[in-house]
Write a protein that holds these residues in place. Structure first.
Motif, mmCIF file in Angstrom:
data_model
loop_
_atom_site.group_PDB
_atom_site.id
_atom_site.type_symbol
_atom_site.label_atom_id
_atom_site.label_comp_id
_atom_site.label_asym_id
_atom_site.label_seq_id
_atom_site.Cartn_x
_atom_site.Cartn_y
_atom_site.Cartn_z
ATOM 1 N N ILE A 208 83.694 32.185 32.663
ATOM 2 C CA ILE A 208 84.744 33.079 33.140
ATOM 3 C C ILE A 208 84.197 34.052 34.190
ATOM 4 O O ILE A 208 84.830 34.306 35.217
ATOM 5 N N TYR A 209 83.004 34.597 33.943
ATOM 6 C CA TYR A 209 82.447 35.602 34.845
ATOM 7 C C TYR A 209 81.588 35.011 35.956
ATOM 8 O O TYR A 209 81.061 35.752 36.797
ATOM 9 N N GLY A 210 81.433 33.688 35.968
ATOM 10 C CA GLY A 210 80.716 33.053 37.057
ATOM 11 C C GLY A 210 79.232 33.319 37.061
ATOM 12 O O GLY A 210 78.627 33.488 38.130
ATOM 13 N N ARG A 224 75.977 44.015 37.784
ATOM 14 C CA ARG A 224 76.511 42.665 38.014
ATOM 15 C C ARG A 224 77.834 42.476 37.290
ATOM 16 O O ARG A 224 78.751 41.843 37.811
ATOM 17 N N MET A 225 77.919 43.011 36.075
ATOM 18 C CA MET A 225 79.183 42.913 35.343
ATOM 19 C C MET A 225 80.299 43.615 36.104
ATOM 20 O O MET A 225 81.408 43.091 36.257
ATOM 21 N N THR A 226 79.997 44.819 36.618
ATOM 22 C CA THR A 226 81.014 45.591 37.329
ATOM 23 C C THR A 226 81.428 44.899 38.622
ATOM 24 O O THR A 226 82.616 44.865 38.974
ATOM 25 N N SER A 227 80.456 44.311 39.329
ATOM 26 C CA SER A 227 80.773 43.658 40.596
ATOM 27 C C SER A 227 81.634 42.421 40.405
ATOM 28 O O SER A 227 82.327 41.992 41.337
ATOM 29 N N ALA A 228 81.607 41.810 39.211
ATOM 30 C CA ALA A 228 82.429 40.626 38.952
ATOM 31 C C ALA A 228 83.899 40.972 38.757
ATOM 32 O O ALA A 228 84.764 40.110 38.856
ATOM 33 N N SER A 259 84.858 35.150 40.974
ATOM 34 C CA SER A 259 83.657 34.319 40.866
ATOM 35 C C SER A 259 82.839 34.439 42.151
ATOM 36 O O SER A 259 83.330 34.894 43.179
ATOM 37 N N PRO A 260 81.566 34.005 42.123
ATOM 38 C CA PRO A 260 80.730 34.060 43.336
ATOM 39 C C PRO A 260 81.343 33.310 44.513
ATOM 40 O O PRO A 260 81.093 33.660 45.664
#
Length: 630
Positions: A208-210, A224-228, A259-260
């Motif tokens: 889900i979070y890529g 990284r969590m926040t940027s997703a 996602s990325p």
């Protein structure tokens, strides 16, 4: 009473020592009749250790000699229970015969100078008249005499049964939850460190979070969590999370993740704080559900007076589990919210079967019985009595869990409220039936107008007949794709190519069905392809009836299908009819109609071959143009 055990207490034993039951039993026991010999003859180290053990509050025992003669204190006696009273002075291999080999090996190692520690060691004990398993942390150390030689074994035994049982129950609960949510679609489990906001998760969470599964398992940092999270939702998510942590309440938030590769997905995350060993809330554990499809569906239904939050209010789904024979033993809190009763008020309440709509009970029972008998996935829609007093539609799915031998162990499933979407389908079906009725009326009116025109203009009769024939072919195609209400098959989205062809050609066949044959692998067609196909084959059949095989009593037609992964080919071969030596020198309306229908509308191709024994037509269509629903 041996002086060696009592001298440290003075000439007279204190009252507390006299009340020590196991000390009394040890002093009263005739050790001289055992391999250990009389107490006064024991090595000084063994006597001192015996005095320490019998007076200690910790669960301690001594195994004397290589036979492991038992000497233990009151705490051990309380752990092992009255079943083992009278065990003092007996070999441990007799007292705990079920673990004789274990103790024999361990005592031998201690007499070789080794010490051993065992964590959560299972032992068979007789308690309350039954043989049961208990778990212990066991520490074995050799007792050495004044010459440094082992003369016994000191044993510390702390029971850990309660902790082991709790851990096993936790693992079973985690397994049940993991399997249950796997039945509900794309769901991830996450564990957030409240202090650092670092988050670990399973494969569903990683997808889900890529992020890579190994990164999710190790822990994803705050940045990284926040940027997703989608930039427009980031502030709301963090504020909701901080508020849940500060107020020690449940976290629930719906937002978008990116996602990325830039793909945006809607998710619903919920979690609760859990306490660590220090008694403080150190972690938040929860689930995240991919609700992108539900969100897109909600947006599509906005014009039908369904609001966005109507669908999301049903999340998360009801999770349930049952035994192999179908007895439900667990339902989540969402179930009690749905039926409108508290979790502690289930006594005397109706069962889930009694809450089913009466018209659905027989069908649901048959489906559930089949799944229990065969182990196939349980997937059924039915109506359940809601707390509002109305029956609401649920989509219920369950997957079986099997043991290593393939035997069915349990069922884990979910129930999703699909009431609103079901009503929307019924509304659309009502509109479709009305449109179907009006289209059929139009066909009838136009057909009547053509008939009236023929009577007024006899010179146009041939043209009018051809026009009416093509109109009837379109009507047949419409009836095939959209049968009347009594058929109740409007839910279909693709249809059999060959069945449409059989319907169109049936009026041209003889009563025995011998003049026209259809063979080869079938293909699927959708409503968009049915209309041009009806015109194509009606034109071929009409031409054959006028000029070809069907214009003579002995003529026949063979239609042969063949397929590749990308296309379907049809060969129309006429035999026994009027033979035409060569192709016509100009393209008539029928040929132009074939070109329009096959090439322009369906991106296909066709070729006519004028052969000595009849005409042969080769037609090829791309499969994706015939059935866009695929």
């Amino acid at each position: 009473m041996p002086a060696s055990l009592t001298t440290s207490f003075g000439k007279q034993l204190p009252a507390g020592i006299v009340a020590n039951r196991m000390l009394g039993e040890a002093l009263a026991f005739d050790w001289s009749k055992t391999a250990a010999g009389a107490m006064d003859d024991w090595p000084m180290a063994l006597r001192v250790m015996a005095r320490t053990v019998l007076g200690a509050s910790a669960p301690m025992s001594i195994l004397i000699g290589r036979d492991g003669l038992v000497l233990y204190n009151d705490t051990v006696s309380e752990i092992f229970g009255d079943t083992y009273l009278g065990s003092i002075g007996r070999p441990i291999t007799e007292v705990l015969s079920e673990a004789a080999d274990f103790y024999r090996r361990t005592i031998e190692d201690c007499y070789c100078g080794k010490s051993h520690s065992y964590k959560d060691q299972p032992l068979k004990l007789r308690r309350n008249g039954n043989l049961e398993t208990a778990w212990f942390n066991l520490d074995f150390s050799p007792i050495r005499d004044e010459f440094g030689m082992p003369c016994g074994v000191l044993l510390h035994s702390f029971e850990t049964t309660e902790r082991v049982t709790a851990l096993r129950a936790r693992r079973r609960a985690d397994e049940r939850l993991s399997i249950a949510i796997s039945a509900s679609g794309l769901v991830g489990i996450w564990d957030l460190d409240v202090a650092t906001l670092s988050c670990t998760g399973d494969q569903g969470f990683a997808l889900i979070y890529g992020v890579e599964p190994e990164v999710a398992a190790a822990g994803v940092g705050k940045e990284r969590m926040t940027s997703a999270i989608h930039a427009e939702d980031r502030r709301t998510v963090l504020e909701t999370l901080y508020e849940a942590i500060d107020l020690k309440q449940e976290f629930r938030c719906q937002y978008r993740v990116v996602s990325p590769c830039g793909k945006v997905r809607w998710v619903m995350a919920s979690g609760r704080l859990t306490k660590g060993t220090c008694g403080l809330e150190t972690h938040m554990i929860g689930v995240v559900l991919d609700v992108t499809e539900q969100m897109e569906t909600a947006a599509a239904l906005a014009d039908s007076e369904f609001r966005f939050d109507t669908l999301t209010d049903t999340l998360p789904q009801i999770i349930w589990s049952g035994t192999a024979d179908g007895v439900l033993d667990y339902v989540s809190r969402r179930w009690f919210e749905f039926i409108g009763i508290a979790e502690d008020e289930v006594e005397g309440r109706p069962t889930w079967v009694e809450l089913l709509h009466p018209e659905d009970r027989e069908r649901v029972a048959a489906c559930w019985k089949e799944s229990l008998a065969t182990g196939k996935t349980y997937d059924v829609d039915y109506r359940m009595l809601h707390r509002s007093g109305e029956y609401r539609w649920l989509r219920v799915m369950a997957l079986p869990q099997r043991d290593s031998n393939g035997r069915l162990k349990r069922w884990f499933g979910t129930a999703t409220d699909i009431h609103e979407s079901r009503l929307a389908v019924e509304e659309r079906e009502l509109v479709a039936r009305e449109l179907n009725h009006r289209i059929k009326n139009i066909f009838s009116i136009v057909g009547g107008m053509i008939g009236l025109s023929m009577r007024e203009r006899p010179d146009m009769k041939e043209f009018a007949e051809e026009l009416r024939g093509r109109l009837l072919a379109l009507n047949d195609a419409h009836d095939f794709i959209r049968p009347d209400d009594r058929a109740r098959t409007a839910q279909r989205v693709s249809h059999s190519f060959q069945k449409l062809l059989q319907r169109l050609l049936q009026p041209y066949d003889d009563e025995n069905g011998q003049r026209i044959s259809i063979e080869g692998p079938d293909a699927r067609i959708d409503a968009g392809a049915a209309t041009p196909l009806a015109l194509v084959f009606h034109e071929l059949a009409t031409n054959s009836a006028k000029y070809g095989a069907l214009s003579t009593p002995v003529g026949n037609i063979r239609v042969r299908f063949s397929r590749t992964p990308e296309s379907v080919s049809i060969e129309w071969a006429e035999r026994g009819g009027v033979v035409r030596a060569q192709a016509p020198d100009h393209a008539g309306f029928g040929t132009r109609l074939l070109t329009l229908s096959v090439e322009a509308q369906l991106r296909g191709s066709f070729r006519r071959h004028w052969e000595p024994d009849g005409v042969r037509v080769e037609i090829e269509f791309p499969l994706h143009m015939l059935d866009r629903t695929a």
